[in-house]
Design an enzyme around this catalytic site. Structure first.
Site, PDB file in Angstrom:
ATOM      1  N   ASP A 123      -2.473 -48.970 -76.968  1.00 49.41           N
ATOM      2  CA  ASP A 123      -1.044 -48.701 -76.960  1.00 49.41           C
ATOM      3  C   ASP A 123      -0.419 -48.979 -75.596  1.00 49.41           C
ATOM      4  OD1 ASP A 123       1.407 -47.380 -78.091  1.00 49.41           O
ATOM      5  OD2 ASP A 123       0.987 -45.956 -76.489  1.00 49.41           O
ATOM      6  N   GLU A 127      -1.129 -53.915 -77.649  1.00 48.14           N
ATOM      7  CA  GLU A 127       0.304 -53.849 -77.897  1.00 48.14           C
ATOM      8  C   GLU A 127       0.969 -54.168 -76.564  1.00 48.14           C
ATOM      9  OE1 GLU A 127       4.117 -51.083 -78.749  1.00 48.14           O
ATOM     10  OE2 GLU A 127       2.366 -50.372 -77.663  1.00 48.14           O
TER      11      GLU A 127
END
Length: 730
Positions: free
Chosen positions: A408, A461
């Protein structure tokens, strides 16, 4: 050996002694004889006791009070196993084993590896571990070994429901300069809740959950829990096949979900059968879970974590999660998990200022605080912090058999000035904005994961144009296997939000992604982030009436699946969820009672089936050899057409009519003459469409068109997508 002085006894009683084992436990008073016998002093802390007796195999040893609650007895039997019998006023009696008679449960090699920041199995050393430990000649003793990293602490005590949250009799010893503290507690079994009571350099006592705990209480309770796994895996065939393959060259269509709101009320184990059946029905190859590590606030969806090594107890025991993943694997379904190494929650019971000072976080708030999210940023330049994080990635891959980690917020880690104004960030040693320590950490994490677990996928990401995200670390890249294509997501969603009447003016938003499609190994996401915080659902982004919205969704998903790269869809979008997602309630499953939404679900299932069965749609996702435009510039009709190829030269033609009207006699160039079957038609009646199409096939022949040697006249359905392939491939 001389008896401890009054000051040392006082520090033992107060719990401020950093080496309680040097005073407590058993200590030879002279070298042992050849038979092992010799004088030994046994000391124990027993405040308020009336008598203390050491019970040895060779008899009893009455102990005398030295002061401050510390008792001592001397015997001639040499080092031996014993227990302690203590009496108190009112004839109360307590017999217990002595934690201080055992050697350290953390070995020198483990300490050395952690000291260098290179312990790849750190979770097997730090934390709480149920073990059998041998003493001095007697039977092995079952208990729990505790070890914690707290270098700034002046003392550490263990508190829990087993000692009424009073750590006076369970002080840990500091083992080395790195700051590892340890204690073995005999007889302590799984299920007991505990925390560490840490004395800071300022002299304050603070209570902290175990950073390496693998089990926790159910939120909002915050204690760690002693536990052990008894799960026996049944996915060896899956793991062997995974290790032998290259995921980049396989079909990957990911179903992203949040465990707590997919179908509320289901735990990990109850979820297993229902999720396996549903993924089989819809045809996805993988599921991706939003973060599963323990987190205090459910509304963070797991992105603000406190327990990196503990699957959240909200939905069951860690072995229940193992069961869920095992069932998915046995059903032929891969499993990815969201991993959040970029920042952590600020809750006082957890990592923040763990030993009274910044430890896991950077001490400079310009480097250690994430103001956007109200979280703290890991100190990636610290060897032990890096070890904590790299080992955590390996932990999920090893202990839970996950097939990959989606990392993330990578962009927030790469840039020192991420979401910071002038003067609010610290340049690197070269004066640049790149976070060199975070880059090095990411490279270490990806390289180590791929080294130890071939066949897994590390996904980033990463929302910027950082170069080399999916390049190997040996070439200076970050080493990820896939990168989320956030540019494609933003551009394509902007395009489909346009009224079909005006889409021709925005064709570039649909085609720009092809300019850079092969610069990285991309995954195309329509993730949870696109259906929250006022953004509405995917269906709600589409213009027109309800029928047109559903038709737009079908065509958009067909475009996503045909575009080079892997793909991901967040739960609910596969059947056209009308409302924006909220973690506080379940999906709009009731909408499947409407045939049009049931048709969209059937379309996604067919789309996934066609995708899996046709290598042209996935075998060359990351090379221009697998893609070619037929026509990307028909702005007048809002039509896009291109070819996908497999490694054997078999093509699929994908044609998309993003206008609101059917187009008859629309000529499309094709790479070969002959019959081309209509492999997929998003406007088919069974999917809720109007049934406009080509009766299942078209005939391609000379003359060529659009740079192709052959062509065919098609009927393109309104807001519709067609996949064609040569009938000879069928």
């Amino acid at each position: 050996m001389t008896d401890p002085g009054d000051d040392e006894l006082a520090r033992i009683a107060a719990g401020t002694h950093s080496g309680p084992h040097s005073v407590l436990g058993q200590h030879p008073l002279a070298p042992a004889a050849e038979d092992g016998t010799g004088p030994v002093a046994i000391r124990a802390l027993r405040p308020l006791a009336e008598t203390v007796t050491a019970l040895l195999q060779g008899g009893e040893v009455a102990m005398e009070h030295l002061g401050h609650g510390v008792w001592q007895g001397v015997h001639e039997h040499g080092l031996t196993d014993y227990t302690l019998r203590t009496t108190y006023s009112g004839d109360a009696e307590w017999t217990a084993d002595d934690p201080y008679r055992f050697l350290p449960s953390v070995g020198e090699v483990d300490l050395h590896l952690f000291g260098e920041g290179r312990h790849e199995r750190l979770w097997q050393v730090l934390g709480a571990h149920v073990r059998e430990v041998s003493g001095h000649g007697g039977a092995a003793v079952r208990g729990t070994a505790f070890a914690v990293w707290a270098p700034h602490a002046t003392a550490v005590r263990l508190i829990g429901d087993f000692n009424n949250w009073n750590g006076q009799l369970h002080a840990l010893r500091r083992l080395d300069e790195t700051g590892v503290w340890e204690l073995f507690v005999p007889g302590l079994e799984p299920g007991n809740a505990y925390k560490y009571e840490i004395r800071t350099a300022a002299g304050d006592w603070i209570e902290k959950a175990d950073p390496m705990a693998q089990f926790t209480e159910v939120a909002p309770a915050t204690a760690s829990v002693v536990g052990t796994s008894r799960y026996r895996w049944g996915d060896s065939s899956w793991l062997a096949e995974r290790a032998a393959g290259e995921p980049q060259n396989k079909p990957i269509s990911v179903y992203e979900l949040h465990v707590g709101s997919w179908r509320p009320g289901l735990g990990y184990r109850e979820l297993a059968d229902q999720l396996v059946d549903y993924v089989h029905e819809t045809g996805f190859t993988h599921v991706e879970f939003l973060p599963l590590a323990e987190h205090p606030f459910g509304g963070s969806w797991g992105y603000q974590q406190t327990g990196y090594y503990a699957p959240t107890s909200r939905w069951g025991h860690p072995d229940d999660l193992r069961y869920l993943i095992d069932r998915l694997h046995q059903g032929g379904i891969g499993v990815y998990v969201d991993w959040v190494p970029g920042h952590f929650a600020t809750d006082a019971f957890a990592l923040a200022k763990f030993d009274g000072q910044p430890l896991y976080e950077h001490s400079d708030p310009r480097l250690g605080e994430h103001r956007d999210w109200g979280t703290l940023i890991f100190n990636f330049g610290d060897s032990q912090v890096r070890n904590f994080l790299v080992a955590n990635a390996l932990y999920w891959l090893e202990e839970f058999h996950v097939d990959g980690l989606r990392v993330d917020a990578v962009a927030s880690m790469l840039y020192l000035d991420y979401s910071r104004g002038a003067g609010e960030w610290v340049p690197n040693k070269y004066g640049g904005r790149e976070n060199l320590e975070a880059i090095s950490f990411l490279q270490e994490a990806t390289a180590t994961a791929y080294k130890l677990y071939p066949g897994i996928v590390m996904m980033a990401e990463e929302s910027t144009s950082w170069g080399g995200v999916t390049q190997p670390t040996v070439n200076g890249g970050l080493g990820f296997g896939l990168k989320w294509n956030m540019g494609w997501m933003n551009d394509s969603l902007r395009y489909v939000a346009q009224d079909p009447m005006w889409r021709g003016y925005h064709q570039g938003e649909l085609t720009f992604s092809f300019v850079y499609a092969f610069s990285e190994n991309f995954l195309l996401p329509i993730s949870h982030d696109e259906v929250v915080h006022g953004k509405g659902s995917l269906l709600g982004k589409m213009p027109g009436d309800h029928w047109q919205q559903l038709a737009n969704v079908r065509t958009y998903l067909a475009y996503q699946w045909a575009h080079p790269g892997k793909q991901l869809l967040f739960m609910g979008q596969e059947f056209g969820q009308p409302s924006e997602w909220s973690e506080e309630r379940g999906l709009d499953w009731w909408i499947l009672d409407q045939p049009a939404h049931r048709g969209l679900l059937q379309f996604v299932a067919q789309l996934n089936r066609v995708y899996r069965e046709n290598a042209a749609l996935w075998a060359q996702d990351f090379t221009a050899d697998g893609f070619g435009f037929i026509d990307g510039s028909d702005t007048a009709n809002s039509v896009l057409s291109f070819l996908r190829w497999d490694r054997e030269g078999n093509p699929i033609a994908a044609i998309f009519n993003f206008s609101g009207v059917p187009l008859s006699d629309y000529r499309v160039g094709l790479p070969s003459a002959g019959v081309w079957e209509e492999l997929l038609n998003s406007d088919a009646v069974e999917f809720g469409g109007s049934g406009v199409g080509n009766l299942g096939s078209v005939e391609a022949a000379a003359p060529g068109h659009q740079g192709q040697p052959a062509s065919a006249e098609l009927t393109l359905p309104p807001l519709g997508a067609l996949y064609l392939r040569p009938a000879a491939q069928a």
